[in-house]
Design an enzyme around this catalytic site. Structure first.
Site, PDB file in Angstrom:
ATOM      1  N   THR A  17       0.809  -1.227   0.000  1.00  0.00           N
ATOM      2  CA  THR A  17       0.000   0.000   0.000  1.00  0.00           C
ATOM      3  C   THR A  17       0.844   1.280   0.000  1.00  0.00           C
ATOM      4  O   THR A  17       0.322   2.372  -0.159  1.00  0.00           O
ATOM      5  CB  THR A  17      -0.959   0.028   1.217  1.00  0.00           C
ATOM      6  OG1 THR A  17      -0.166  -0.197   2.394  1.00  0.00           O
ATOM      7  CG2 THR A  17      -2.020  -1.041   1.101  1.00  0.00           C
ATOM      8  N   ILE A  96      14.004  -4.506  -2.191  1.00  0.00           N
ATOM      9  CA  ILE A  96      14.382  -3.284  -2.910  1.00  0.00           C
ATOM     10  C   ILE A  96      14.921  -2.227  -1.931  1.00  0.00           C
ATOM     11  O   ILE A  96      15.722  -1.373  -2.302  1.00  0.00           O
ATOM     12  CB  ILE A  96      13.142  -2.703  -3.650  1.00  0.00           C
ATOM     13  CG1 ILE A  96      12.472  -3.757  -4.525  1.00  0.00           C
ATOM     14  CG2 ILE A  96      13.512  -1.469  -4.462  1.00  0.00           C
ATOM     15  CD1 ILE A  96      13.290  -4.303  -5.660  1.00  0.00           C
ATOM     16  N   GLU A 209      32.476  -3.596  -9.274  1.00  0.00           N
ATOM     17  CA  GLU A 209      33.018  -2.281  -8.913  1.00  0.00           C
ATOM     18  C   GLU A 209      34.034  -2.455  -7.793  1.00  0.00           C
ATOM     19  O   GLU A 209      34.188  -3.558  -7.238  1.00  0.00           O
ATOM     20  CB  GLU A 209      31.897  -1.312  -8.532  1.00  0.00           C
ATOM     21  CG  GLU A 209      31.047  -1.760  -7.362  1.00  0.00           C
ATOM     22  CD  GLU A 209      29.763  -0.930  -7.226  1.00  0.00           C
ATOM     23  OE1 GLU A 209      29.060  -0.735  -8.232  1.00  0.00           O
ATOM     24  OE2 GLU A 209      29.466  -0.498  -6.109  1.00  0.00           O
ATOM     25  N   HIS A 248      42.432  -0.682  10.784  1.00  0.00           N
ATOM     26  CA  HIS A 248      43.459  -1.719  10.682  1.00  0.00           C
ATOM     27  C   HIS A 248      42.862  -3.107  10.529  1.00  0.00           C
ATOM     28  O   HIS A 248      43.259  -3.874   9.682  1.00  0.00           O
ATOM     29  CB  HIS A 248      44.328  -1.755  11.953  1.00  0.00           C
ATOM     30  CG  HIS A 248      44.969  -0.458  12.242  1.00  0.00           C
ATOM     31  ND1 HIS A 248      45.370  -0.090  13.497  1.00  0.00           N
ATOM     32  CD2 HIS A 248      45.291   0.580  11.442  1.00  0.00           C
ATOM     33  CE1 HIS A 248      45.901   1.107  13.457  1.00  0.00           C
ATOM     34  NE2 HIS A 248      45.865   1.538  12.227  1.00  0.00           N
TER      35      HIS A 248
END
Lengths: 290, 419
Positions: A17, A96, A209, A248
């Site tokens: 909705t 999503i 990427e 680190h």
């Protein structure tokens, strides 16, 4: 054939909705995706966009025979929505939602391990099998039925790669956005395995990427040389400024990986054709299939 | 979001992990006052910047002075504070300009009999939290980790079930700390895991952990909080707001988009991190120099795109503006074209502008731009856009003249660029 979704996939939407969910549900219906219902606690028994709404995922599954659920629930409750779908044994869950707390995803990943569900995302544009099923937010008009499988970490580069392969006259079997979050469900290796088994797919394009280790794991998987079709890859961020230094401790886990050069090297030595420029995705795939 | 050491230590203390007594100061006077109030004979003065390696770092213009110094008297504390505050501290992690010191942390000096270290980090490949333990602390730990990676123990931590207690006990027994110190270390680890889970930390590093009279004390601490969790972390939000007032934190996404300044002359605006990186990649491929990385989130409305454009155009170095947007999801191309028209109307854009719009509502947006923004160059794909932007930044006299048709000009320039 295709992977993950096809014309028989029956889809419900969690959080149906909401305004974004409504927008994309309408688009999915007009695309031809079999939308069979929605979930919104407290609104069970009502209908929205002509679809029945249920209070929870397991009721929705029992009533509609849904095999996939797309989640448009805000980040505050997205983890609970995924966990509810896992508990209901939903075969495919597509989240999503962006900006989910990462420890929520650590918990979700633990619960997924011994479950019957597969998760795509979060922070994914979704998955599309052109002319059959679209789940998520991808712009349908750039896709065309064809033989190229596309797997990408970035939404917008999924579109770019899809558009270039369409423009090159090829088209796609299925395009999968695995999501841009550090901890996510299905990864490159899972999708590569599925495309390997898919007869319709003739070549696979991997859009990676900098950062993370998806590309390194894909290289390790492909390195044995048993993969049955050509794999091409482009790694975004070759000239991105690299000034975000890790603490680190995380540098110990990740040392020697993460930059574009090492990722390209790993992929290339695993037999992947590395595409140097993002403007050459379409032409490179055409060449590989010639 | 990274916390300063003093903020991290407050959080540790609030979660039952022992830290040396201390307080923060923003002036030499206040630093001396803090020292006088601490129950100690000697003190440490520590520059507060968001970077590691402060002890081995030095101040700009002063190779000798480190960012972490012992002091024997409250007057020494004041002297050190004076020489740190307002100056830039350069460490192996800051780059050559260093980071300005706006606050110093004064704490009681400790003399640990032994140093250890622990970190809790995200292991993305295994989709879990990982506890890293070492029997060495400080710089020694980093050196050992490099020389002998196996000296760092890695224990997976389940969000649902915690860490395997037997594995943890075996690891710590191997350090031979003695029963009391071992138990203290185990207790500290338990509190650290709870702290990470309850506060949505993506990194907690306590290095070194000092053993003082068989008790474990966190001598330094580094904490990163998950920005996506701030909606449920009121305490961290308060720290964030306090830091913002002091101006000590760089907020990358304050305006709702990711912006990174670079050295070139072509301003770039894109929607989505992947396509933004790819746009820079293709610019460099055609010998262009990007002036920045700017990634707008797909839910941006006209006003956010407008402020991004204004930020880009405020850079006096730029010679060309490249906009590359693939409309999809909730991002529509007409949002971008509307923003370009708004900015151009308020303050006409003087640099050549190359725009490539594709996906949702691209045709509509291109038509509006062609009619509403004279001189704008509309590219039909990423390759063309990158070539044109790189060419126009280097050769601004090649802009289309009023008498030329757009298509004729485009063909001419593309021909020129390709040969």
């Amino acid at each position: 054939m295709s992977i993950l979704v096809d014309k028989s996939t029956r889809v419900i939407c969690q959080g149906i909705t909401g305004s974004q969910a409504s927008f994309y549900t309408e688009r999915a219906i007009s695309f031809g995706t079999q939308m069979v219902g929605g979930v919104r606690p407290g609104k069970g028994g009502t209908s929205h966009l002509g679809l029945p709404v249920f209070d929870d995922v397991s009721t929705a599954m029992a009533q509609t025979g849904a095999t996939a659920s797309v989640i448009f629930v805000p980040k505050e409750n997205a983890a609970n929505a995924i966990i509810e779908a896992i508990d209901a044994e939903m075969p495919l869950i597509i989240c999503i939602t962006e900006h989910m707390p990462v420890l929520d995803m650590v918990k979700v990943s633990e619960l997924l391990k011994n479950s019957r569900s597969r998760l795509l995302g979060p922070n994914t544009p979704g998955v599309i099998t052109p002319e059959q099923c679209r789940i998520g937010i991808m712009p349908a008009e750039i896709f065309k039925r064809g033989n190229i499988g596309i797997i990408s970490r970035s939404s917008t580069l999924t579109y770019e790669a899809a558009w270039q392969t369409t423009d090159a006259g090829l088209g796609q079997s299925t395009c999968v956005g695995i999501g841009g979050d550090p901890i996510h469900g299905l990864g490159f290796v899972d999708c590569l395995e599925m495309f390997d088994q898919d007869e319709e797919t003739k070549a696979v394009v991997v859009i990676g990427e900098i950062g993370g280790s998806e590309e390194e794991r894909a290289s390790a998987y492909l390195a044995n040389g048993n993969y049955s079709k050509p794999v091409l890859a482009y790694i975004a961020g070759q000239h991105a400024p690299l000034d975000t230094r890790m603490g680190h401790a995380s540098a110990i886990i990740k040392s020697g990986s993460g930059d574009a050069v090492s990722k390209k090297k790993a992929l290339s030595s695993a037999g992947v054709k590395v595409i140097e420029s993002p403007v050459e995705i379409g032409s490179s795939v055409r060449k590989a299939l010639a | 979001m990274d916390l300063h050491e003093y903020q991290a230590k407050r959080l540790l203390k609030d979660n039952s992990i022992r830290v040396p007594e201390g307080d923060v100061a923003d002036s030499p006077e206040r630093a001396e006052q803090v020292a006088n109030q601490l129950p100690s004979e000697s003190w440490m003065v520590k520059a507060q910047i968001l970077s590691g390696g402060r002890g081995q770092g030095h101040f700009k213009g002063d190779e000798m002075k480190s960012g972490v110094r012992p002091a024997a008297t409250p007057e020494h504390v004041s002297t050190h504070a004076r020489s740190m505050l307002g100056r830039s501290l350069i460490t192996a992690q800051t780059g050559q300009d260093g980071l300005p010191v706006r606050e110093v942390y004064i704490e009681q000096a400790m003399a640990p009999s032994q140093e250890l270290s622990l970190s809790l980090v995200l292991d993305e490949a295994n989709k879990t939290l990982m506890l890293l333990l070492s029997a060495h602390g400080g710089v020694a730990m980093e050196e050992m980790a490099k020389k002998q990676p196996l000296s760092v123990a890695k224990l997976p931590v389940s969000i649902l079930h915690g860490v395997d207690q037997q594995l943890l006990a075996d690891t710590i027994d191997g350090y031979q700390l003695g029963e009391k110190a071992s138990n203290s270390f185990k207790t500290l680890i338990g509190h650290a895991i709870e702290l990470v889970k309850n506060n949505d930390l993506t990194l907690l590093e306590i290095n070194p952990v000092g053993i003082v009279n068989d008790e474990c004390i966190a001598l330094d601490a580094k904490i990163t909080v998950d920005d996506n969790s701030l909606f449920r972390q009121a305490e961290i939000r308060a720290i964030d707001e306090q830091s913002d007032r002091v101006g000590s934190r760089r907020r990358a996404s304050k305006d709702g988009f990711n912006f990174i300044q670079m050295n070139g002359d072509i301003a770039c605006m894109t929607v989505g991190a992947g396509l933004s990186m790819a746009t820079l990649d293709s610019l460099v491929q055609f010998s262009g120099n990007p002036a920045n990385f700017l990634d707008l989130p797909p839910d941006s409305k006209v006003n956010r795109v407008t402020s991004a454009l204004e930020l880009l155009l405020s850079n006096p170095q730029i010679k060309c503006l490249l906009i590359n947007v693939f409309g999809g999801g909730i991002m529509r191309c007409d949002t971008v074209s509307d923003a370009i028209q708004v900015v151009n109307r308020l303050n006409p854009i003087k640099v050549p502008m190359v725009v490539r719009l594709a996906g949702t509502n691209a045709k509509l947006a291109n038509r509006r731009l062609k009619e509403g923004v004279p001189g704008i160059v509309l590219a039909s794909n990423l390759s063309e856009a990158a070539k044109l932007a790189a060419h126009l930044a280097a050769t601004p006299q090649d802009l289309p003249s009023a008498s030329e048709s757009d298509d004729g000009w485009l063909k001419k320039i593309i021909h020129k660029v390709s040969h």
